[in-house]
Motif scaffolding. Structure first.
Motif, short mmCIF file in Angstrom:
data_model
loop_
_atom_site.label_atom_id
_atom_site.label_comp_id
_atom_site.label_asym_id
_atom_site.label_seq_id
_atom_site.Cartn_x
_atom_site.Cartn_y
_atom_site.Cartn_z
N PRO A 145 0.82 -1.22 0.00
CA PRO A 145 0.00 0.00 0.00
C PRO A 145 0.85 1.27 0.00
CG PRO A 145 -0.76 -1.53 1.68
CD PRO A 145 0.50 -2.10 1.12
N ARG A 146 0.40 2.27 -0.69
CA ARG A 146 1.01 3.62 -0.77
C ARG A 146 2.34 3.65 -1.52
NH1 ARG A 146 2.41 5.81 4.09
NH2 ARG A 146 2.08 7.93 3.39
N ALA A 147 2.85 2.48 -1.92
CA ALA A 147 4.18 2.44 -2.54
C ALA A 147 4.11 2.45 -4.07
CB ALA A 147 4.93 1.22 -2.04
N GLY A 148 3.00 2.94 -4.63
CA GLY A 148 2.82 2.89 -6.08
C GLY A 148 3.94 3.57 -6.86
N ALA A 149 4.37 4.75 -6.40
CA ALA A 149 5.42 5.48 -7.14
C ALA A 149 6.77 4.80 -6.93
CB ALA A 149 5.48 6.92 -6.65
N TYR A 150 7.11 4.62 -5.68
CA TYR A 150 8.43 4.03 -5.36
C TYR A 150 8.53 2.60 -5.88
CZ TYR A 150 12.41 2.53 -2.52
OH TYR A 150 13.62 2.04 -2.11
N GLY A 151 7.51 1.79 -5.60
CA GLY A 151 7.55 0.38 -6.01
C GLY A 151 7.59 0.23 -7.52
N LEU A 241 -4.21 -10.84 -1.90
CA LEU A 241 -4.66 -9.45 -1.97
C LEU A 241 -5.32 -8.97 -0.67
CD1 LEU A 241 -5.76 -9.34 -5.72
CD2 LEU A 241 -3.59 -8.65 -4.68
N PRO A 242 -6.17 -9.80 -0.02
CA PRO A 242 -6.73 -9.34 1.26
C PRO A 242 -5.66 -9.15 2.34
CG PRO A 242 -8.02 -11.16 0.38
CD PRO A 242 -6.81 -11.04 -0.47
N ILE A 243 -4.61 -9.98 2.32
CA ILE A 243 -3.54 -9.81 3.32
C ILE A 243 -2.90 -8.44 3.14
CG2 ILE A 243 -1.21 -10.60 4.00
CD1 ILE A 243 -2.03 -13.44 3.23
N ILE A 244 -2.64 -8.08 1.89
CA ILE A 244 -1.98 -6.81 1.62
C ILE A 244 -2.92 -5.64 1.92
CG2 ILE A 244 -0.94 -5.39 -0.22
CD1 ILE A 244 0.73 -7.80 0.87
N ALA A 245 -4.20 -5.81 1.58
CA ALA A 245 -5.17 -4.73 1.82
C ALA A 245 -5.27 -4.41 3.31
CB ALA A 245 -6.53 -5.11 1.26
N LYS A 246 -5.02 -5.43 4.14
CA LYS A 246 -5.09 -5.20 5.60
C LYS A 246 -4.02 -4.22 6.05
CE LYS A 246 -7.46 -8.88 7.89
NZ LYS A 246 -7.48 -10.24 7.47
N ALA A 247 -2.93 -4.14 5.30
CA ALA A 247 -1.84 -3.23 5.67
C ALA A 247 -2.11 -1.81 5.17
CB ALA A 247 -0.52 -3.73 5.08
N SER A 248 -3.21 -1.63 4.41
CA SER A 248 -3.53 -0.30 3.88
C SER A 248 -4.03 0.59 5.02
CB SER A 248 -4.60 -0.46 2.81
OG SER A 248 -5.35 0.71 2.72
N ARG A 249 -3.91 1.89 4.79
CA ARG A 249 -4.38 2.82 5.83
C ARG A 249 -5.82 3.23 5.61
NH1 ARG A 249 0.54 7.03 6.87
NH2 ARG A 249 2.03 5.47 7.51
#
Ligand SMILES: NC(=O)c1ccc[n+]([C@@H]2O[C@H](COP(=O)([O-])OP(=O)(O)OC[C@H]3O[C@@H](n4cnc5c(N)ncnc54)[C@H](OP(=O)(O)O)[C@@H]3O)[C@@H](O)[C@H]2O)c1
Length: 263
Positions: A145-151, A241-249
């Motif tokens: 999450p939030r790492a769209g530019a950097y990632g 995807l749900p695991i990663i979404a849990k880390a979203s703010r």
């Protein structure tokens, strides 16, 4: 060995430059800040400051002219200059992505365009197998999450490095990728979230030096973190995807209300 570390004024690049200089290698240290580089070079031995902004053609030309003028044939180049900005999904800012890509991806391409011909000249002047090191990130193993530019910038870099490896292997270039987890540097000091398995910068530099002396293509660490990301990355989407979404703010209460909701 002649080693060029780009992005060497702070953090991982500085720690790498110091480690190689202490081991007796001649290290050229580059970054935008001339004063920081001068101070570093004065404090230690075996380091030559060479100011460079990887996003600026004229700056790059001057740096390449310096290498040619002083006949510095390079055994190893560490493409480490980088920046990080996070994206707030409430408002996607294209300029943020452009800024990050400009340094982390296009900056590396700018260097490579001038560098490859020079490395080839070095091969005719005593260098047997030039090593080109791309500093990517473990964020490329799994989108976070939030790492769209950097990632995205680091994933593009990884893809490019793999292509280049395939294309240059017959010319006896040694292409490597470094994919660190979290390392304590000025870049991560800005982060306002927990950073699992955060490493001290000298520890990270030791691992990179050791990895580059070995044969692994992708030097990734700390393993507990990078293997966990790789593992999540190969799970089926319905689980991953749900695991990663849990880390979203995302906090639904904070979402901007659309006009049809307000009615
Ligand atoms: N720290 C981590 O947890 C971590 C994890 C994975 C990957 N990485 C990657 O590792 C690399 C080093 O990161 P770091 O954490 O050590 O960050 P850092 O301390 O902020 O160092 C970044 C270096 O890059 C230089 N730089 C930035 N923009 C530049 C430009 N346009 N031209 C030339 N040099 C430039 C900076 O110097 P100036 O500002 O003076 O130019 C500085 O020397 C980056 O590519 C980063 O993405 C870091």
């Amino acid at each position: 060995m002649n080693i060029w570390v780009i992005g060497a004024s702070t953090g991982i690049g500085l720690a790498l430059a110091k480690a190689y200089a202490q081991a007796g290698h001649k290290v050229i240290i580059s970054a935008r800040s001339q004063s920081a580089l001068d101070e570093i070079a004065q404090a230690g031995s075996n380091m030559t400051p060479l100011a460079l902004d990887v996003t600026q053609d004229n700056s790059l030309r001057e740096a390449m002219d310096y290498l040619a003028e002083h006949e510095i044939y390079l055994d190893k180049v560490i493409l480490n200059a980088g920046t990080c900005e996070y994206i707030d999904s409430y408002e996607i800012e294209r300029d943020t992505v452009r800024r990050v890509m400009e340094t982390n991806f296009f900056g590396v391409l700018n260097v490579l365009q001038s560098l490859l011909p020079w490395l080839r000249i070095g091969k005719g002047n005593g260098v047997t197998q030039p090593q080109i090191v791309f500093v990517s990130s473990s964020v490329t193993y799994q989108a976070l999450p939030r790492a769209g530019a950097y990632g995205a910038s680091k994933a593009a870099l990884r893809y490019f490095a793999e292509c280049l490896r395939a294309d240059l292997v017959h010319e006896n270039f040694d292409i490597r990728i470094v994919s660190p987890g979290f390392v304590k540097t000025p870049l991560t000091d800005k982060n306002d979230f927990p950073m699992p398995f955060l490493l001290e910068v000298d520890d990270a530099a030791r691992r990179i030096v050791k990895g580059l002396a070995g044969s692994a293509f992708d030097i990734h660490f700390p393993k507990r973190f990078t293997w966990a990301l790789k593992f999540i990355g190969v799970l089926p989407d319905w689980l991953r995807l749900p695991i990663i979404a849990k880390a979203s703010r995302h906090d639904l209460k904070q979402l901007p209300r659309h006009s049809n909701q307000e009615a």
